[in-house]
Design an enzyme around this catalytic site. Sequence first.
Site, PDB file in Angstrom:
ATOM      1  N   ASP A 104       0.822  -1.170  -0.204  1.00  0.00           N
ATOM      2  CA  ASP A 104       0.071  -0.047  -0.031  1.00  0.00           C
ATOM      3  C   ASP A 104       0.793   1.007   0.123  1.00  0.00           C
ATOM      4  O   ASP A 104       1.607   1.374   0.991  1.00  0.00           O
ATOM      5  CB  ASP A 104      -0.942   0.114   1.217  1.00  0.00           C
ATOM      6  CG  ASP A 104      -2.303   0.920   1.035  1.00  0.00           C
ATOM      7  OD1 ASP A 104      -3.124   0.056   1.525  1.00  0.00           O
ATOM      8  OD2 ASP A 104      -2.220   1.710   0.359  1.00  0.00           O
ATOM      9  N   ASP A 206      -2.942   4.931  -2.235  1.00  0.00           N
ATOM     10  CA  ASP A 206      -3.868   5.529  -1.420  1.00  0.00           C
ATOM     11  C   ASP A 206      -4.042   6.989  -1.958  1.00  0.00           C
ATOM     12  O   ASP A 206      -3.156   7.784  -2.170  1.00  0.00           O
ATOM     13  CB  ASP A 206      -3.082   5.742  -0.042  1.00  0.00           C
ATOM     14  CG  ASP A 206      -4.293   6.155   1.087  1.00  0.00           C
ATOM     15  OD1 ASP A 206      -5.079   5.167   1.274  1.00  0.00           O
ATOM     16  OD2 ASP A 206      -3.974   7.059   1.811  1.00  0.00           O
ATOM     17  N   GLU A 248      -6.312   4.297  -5.771  1.00  0.00           N
ATOM     18  CA  GLU A 248      -7.683   4.563  -5.102  1.00  0.00           C
ATOM     19  C   GLU A 248      -8.111   6.022  -5.640  1.00  0.00           C
ATOM     20  O   GLU A 248      -7.379   6.949  -5.415  1.00  0.00           O
ATOM     21  CB  GLU A 248      -7.418   4.653  -3.574  1.00  0.00           C
ATOM     22  CG  GLU A 248      -8.871   4.805  -2.793  1.00  0.00           C
ATOM     23  CD  GLU A 248      -8.536   5.039  -1.366  1.00  0.00           C
ATOM     24  OE1 GLU A 248      -7.606   5.544  -0.946  1.00  0.00           O
ATOM     25  OE2 GLU A 248      -9.635   4.967  -0.638  1.00  0.00           O
ATOM     26  N   HIS A 322     -11.067  -2.394   3.448  1.00  0.00           N
ATOM     27  CA  HIS A 322     -10.989  -1.814   5.022  1.00  0.00           C
ATOM     28  C   HIS A 322     -11.656  -0.677   5.245  1.00  0.00           C
ATOM     29  O   HIS A 322     -11.727  -0.201   6.466  1.00  0.00           O
ATOM     30  CB  HIS A 322      -9.475  -1.772   5.413  1.00  0.00           C
ATOM     31  CG  HIS A 322      -8.809  -0.877   4.678  1.00  0.00           C
ATOM     32  ND1 HIS A 322      -8.795  -1.005   3.192  1.00  0.00           N
ATOM     33  CD2 HIS A 322      -8.390   0.465   5.114  1.00  0.00           C
ATOM     34  CE1 HIS A 322      -8.208   0.314   2.818  1.00  0.00           C
ATOM     35  NE2 HIS A 322      -7.976   0.974   3.870  1.00  0.00           N
ATOM     36  N   ASP A 323     -12.247   0.113   4.307  1.00  0.00           N
ATOM     37  CA  ASP A 323     -13.001   1.261   4.642  1.00  0.00           C
ATOM     38  C   ASP A 323     -14.519   1.334   4.563  1.00  0.00           C
ATOM     39  O   ASP A 323     -15.275   2.231   4.729  1.00  0.00           O
ATOM     40  CB  ASP A 323     -12.513   2.358   3.555  1.00  0.00           C
ATOM     41  CG  ASP A 323     -11.079   3.001   3.929  1.00  0.00           C
ATOM     42  OD1 ASP A 323     -10.710   3.067   2.677  1.00  0.00           O
ATOM     43  OD2 ASP A 323     -10.629   2.889   4.889  1.00  0.00           O
TER      44      ASP A 323
HETATM   45  O1  TEU Z   1      -9.276   6.372   2.218  1.00  0.00           O
HETATM   46  C1  TEU Z   1      -9.543   7.397   1.446  1.00  0.00           C
HETATM   47  C2  TEU Z   1     -10.691   7.928   1.891  1.00  0.00           C
HETATM   48  O2  TEU Z   1     -11.091   8.884   1.387  1.00  0.00           O
HETATM   49  C3  TEU Z   1     -11.551   6.874   2.791  1.00  0.00           C
HETATM   50  O3  TEU Z   1     -11.113   7.173   3.986  1.00  0.00           O
HETATM   51  C4  TEU Z   1     -12.932   7.577   2.575  1.00  0.00           C
HETATM   52  O4  TEU Z   1     -13.079   9.080   2.890  1.00  0.00           O
HETATM   53  C5  TEU Z   1     -13.830   6.992   3.763  1.00  0.00           C
HETATM   54  O5  TEU Z   1     -13.539   5.951   4.167  1.00  0.00           O
HETATM   55  C6  TEU Z   1     -15.267   7.041   3.393  1.00  0.00           C
HETATM   56  O6  TEU Z   1     -16.155   7.213   4.231  1.00  0.00           O
HETATM   57  C7  TEU Z   1      -7.738   6.177   2.200  1.00  0.00           C
HETATM   58  C8  TEU Z   1      -7.419   4.654   2.976  1.00  0.00           C
HETATM   59  O7  TEU Z   1      -8.113   3.628   2.338  1.00  0.00           O
HETATM   60  C9  TEU Z   1      -8.120   5.024   4.354  1.00  0.00           C
HETATM   61  O8  TEU Z   1      -7.893   3.731   5.129  1.00  0.00           O
HETATM   62  C10 TEU Z   1      -7.352   6.055   4.903  1.00  0.00           C
HETATM   63  O9  TEU Z   1      -7.741   6.453   5.968  1.00  0.00           O
HETATM   64  C11 TEU Z   1      -7.358   7.409   3.935  1.00  0.00           C
HETATM   65  O10 TEU Z   1      -7.050   7.300   2.773  1.00  0.00           O
HETATM   66  C12 TEU Z   1      -6.338   8.186   4.589  1.00  0.00           C
HETATM   67  O11 TEU Z   1      -5.043   7.651   4.340  1.00  0.00           O
END
Ligand code: TEU
Length: 555
Positions: A104, A206, A248, A322-323
């Site tokens: 990542d 990311d 992403e 994971h989000d």
């Molecule tokens: O996520 C990008 C992100 O925008 C998400 O956090 C999104 O805003 C949210 O989950 C939707 O509700 C990436 C990673 O996947 C996330 O785990 C990190 O927290 C974030 O970037 C910061 O690095």
Amino acid sequence: MMDNKVLAKKWWHNAVVYQIYPRSFCDANNDGIGDIAGIISKLDYLQQLGINIIWLSPVYKSPMDDNGYDISDYQDIAAEFGTLAEMENLIAEAKQRDIQIVMDLVVNHTSDEHPWFVEAKKSKDNPYRDYYIWRQPQADGSAPNDFHSYFGGSGWEFDATTGDYYFHQFSKRQPDLNWENSKVQAEVHNMMNWWLDKGIGGFRMDVIDLIGKEIDQKVMANGARLHPLLQEMNKATFGHRDALTVGEAWSATPEIAKLYSDPARNELSMVFQFEHITIGWHPQHGKWEPQAFDLIKLKKVFTKWQTELADNGWNSLFWDNHDLPRAVSKYGDTGEFRVESAKMLATALHFLKGTPYVYQGEEIGMTNVRFDSIDDYQDIESLNLYYERTAAGVPHEKMMEGIYANGRDNARTPMQWNNEINAGFSTAKPWLKVNPNYTEINVQAALNEPDSVFFHYQKLIKLRKEQPIMTYGQYIPLLEDHPDVFAYLRAQDDDRIVVLNNFSAKKVILSLPAEVQYIKGQSLISNYQSHHSLTDEITLQPYESFAVAYKQPVA
Ligand code: TEU
Ligand code: CA
């Protein structure tokens, strides 16, 4: 029938990626936190599933403000996850099982404990100052503008030492890097090559759509410099290696996705777009006020992406990460039809054109969780927004419903390996509570049940290796206005696969479209024992889903 322009074949075209969130996967040293040694101990399980790429969420040194998406040393491993030697061992052990490790890459921002930021904060003329984005306060001392952080509050944090504000799109402990600075680009390229030289298979990038931001023009995603930066990164690092790179890109449309993934542009392999996720969000309150599920809307999004990226780009295919909430909770059923709906979701996704991603636990139909107290939740995003929104008047119960539906902890409860204490994840108290349903939903039970969700995923992954039409066949939507059934064809020469998915808990009497009436084919997979003969009308059971291969009769 439109012939597809044949894309130059890539190893990741018919691969299936498994995403591991290391904190929650397997805890080998029983300190309550998953670790690299735990992942190594489960590689045989992943090889049995049949995946050949692991996307590993960050394991680098980090104060864990955002569970590792706040990196303080890109070239060392966080002590709670293990050592660099263990990471190198994971790469080697995975390769022995024909599994590539995709790391990542989190370079929109670092941790505020990264040495670059520690230096940058010391003085305005520090050599590292311009690695980050600083602006003077307004005349009244307030923040430079009204930018918000994704994690609540202002996107600007005041630094008393030098009297300036620094910008952070995420938490105040995740200062954004300044990608206008060529030194930042060079540092990142060097670090990427250092990892590629260790034999990793590529990168998940990311929030990569944000690195071209133009703060003073209030442009965050898709800045003018974004694609030139990616083309330079490609040339300087993975471009001459056969790597998988997935960006992403929450802001991506199909047109934008082509800019990233058209092979002729030498940028990335593919992107994660999120339109199929955000159509279920409230226009103003986003994920915190989930909207009623609308299959027709979902199908329109899938069809748009399948057709528009068909010949000059590549789709990633996913329900979970994971989000995101657990697929079976968001789109399926967690009660009577949990297994059927989990299998249906797998079939509906894996027969599409693109690279499928399986998120840890999705292959056994793990579900969302409902903790009683906000104190049981751990995710910085949910916690910050809970306190911000309830302080602004949103009732506790309403915010909790939003967290139950779309909070990120849903995906981060410990992997459920068996029905022993802590679901076999650890003998110590896990960092986040285990979902109480682990007694029924766990890997051991799945491996002991031939009809489990696990073996359905295993079969889908195997089919993708055996059926080139699944990888390269044209996608053709069917029954686009049906409110309960997602149906489509895959076509290549005179080969066809028809895929029918009942997204409802109802029995559905379905008049088959003319294209697939009275076909004689071979059932590839089904989530019910009984098989249909495709006449002109069939009755689909709740969440029934199947795929049939057949030859297109010569007209
Ligand atoms: O996520 C990008 C992100 O925008 C998400 O956090 C999104 O805003 C949210 O989950 C939707 O509700 C990436 C990673 O996947 C996330 O785990 C990190 O927290 C974030 O970037 C910061 O690095
Ligand atoms: Ca551990």
